[in-house]
Design an enzyme around this catalytic site. Sequence first.
Site, PDB file in Angstrom:
ATOM      1  N   SER A 139      -5.294  11.657   1.033  1.00 36.65           N
ATOM      2  CA  SER A 139      -6.236  10.917   1.727  1.00 36.65           C
ATOM      3  C   SER A 139      -7.344  11.980   2.180  1.00 36.65           C
ATOM      4  CB  SER A 139      -5.684  10.311   2.865  1.00 36.65           C
ATOM      5  OG  SER A 139      -6.603   9.701   3.521  1.00 36.65           O
ATOM      6  N   ASP A 271      -5.541   0.029  -1.421  1.00 33.28           N
ATOM      7  CA  ASP A 271      -6.270   0.807  -0.524  1.00 33.28           C
ATOM      8  C   ASP A 271      -7.361   0.453   0.194  1.00 33.28           C
ATOM      9  OD1 ASP A 271      -6.475   3.351   0.651  1.00 33.28           O
ATOM     10  OD2 ASP A 271      -6.333   4.522  -1.020  1.00 33.28           O
ATOM     11  N   HIS A 300      -1.527   3.301   0.534  1.00 30.71           N
ATOM     12  CA  HIS A 300      -2.188   4.199   0.789  1.00 30.71           C
ATOM     13  C   HIS A 300      -1.269   5.420   1.606  1.00 30.71           C
ATOM     14  CE1 HIS A 300      -5.590   6.727   1.950  1.00 30.71           C
ATOM     15  NE2 HIS A 300      -5.329   7.081   3.188  1.00 30.71           N
TER      16      HIS A 300
END
Length: 336
Positions: A139, A271, A300
């Site tokens: 991320s 996502d 995610h």
Amino acid sequence: MDSSIKEEVPVHEEFILCCGVETQVLKCGPWTNLFNEQRANRPKLLIFIITGNPGFCSFYVPFAKTLYSLTNRRFPIWVISHAGHALAPKDKKILTTSDDSNAQEIKDIYGLQGQVEHKLAFLRTHVPKEMKLVVIGHSIGCYISLEILKLAPELPIIRSFLLFPTIERLSETPNGRIATPLLCWLRYALYVFGYLLLKPWPEKIRSLITRIGLQMMNVQYEFSVLNILEPFCIANAVYLGGQEMMKVVERDNETIRAHLSKLTFYYGTMDAWCPTKYYEDIKKDFPEGDIRLCEKKLPHGFIIHFYGEMAGMIADWLKDDLSKIEALTHGSVTDS
Ligand SMILES: *[C@@H]1O[C@H](CO)[C@@H](O)[C@H](O)[C@H]1NC(C)=O
């Protein structure tokens, strides 16, 4: 995944002072201080995980352990918390290195660029220069990994995996559109909420609630997780989130181009922080890059329930790199 194998993997929890800020580091494998090892006995490579936001490293432990087992326990795997996202329990000693006192104060260390500098300072003071690095970003950790490649070309990073990368147009994503006003404008309201409502609770109660909550969500953890309800850590995570929304705008094509051969991108198909459109766009701009679209419907936040699948893929992608390094290691053993 065989859980009995994972159980025996040694993981050390350390709190160190990095740039003057308390930092949690979880270390998978027998190596805690790489400088203590004789040069010849040192592992040749470190796998370094940079988390998303919030940077609770405890949640990445099952992933790290699985990857450690799958890479035949040959290389240490370390996970670092973001600055200000973890506080040491009262009874835990905070380790300092003499190098850290020389580290210059980082301006706005809890902000996005400060977090990049924080990771760089860690790598420079805690990892011997000749050690090769594999950096796994998750991320916002992907944005940080790219910045590290850009700012520290001297670091021997041989590979970087960018998992569910949030490296562009963050505030335009489905989640970004909700989070942007929440994090930027309501930041102060969130602070007040955190401090007024959570601060007065005794640590024991906060810890109990956190544990019950995590159990209900069926999340595994082994190390300090108290920080989830610590107002100071929440405030820092919110602050970092707000900066992400404002600063992660244009994809850094130049850095990507310069390091393309080392990069593996892994985009999710569901996502909300990174629509598949971004995958298609980057794929068009870098057709020769190793840019993959998830085929397993991983979320995610894969680290909670799908760490095994992810660790399996990474171990597979790393196979060639690691066998080259192992060949070098065996070479030096027979030479001596
Ligand atoms: C990178 O490329 C994309 C698509 O071609 C473009 O929209 C974006 O502005 C570029 N980023 C920078 C920093 O130039």
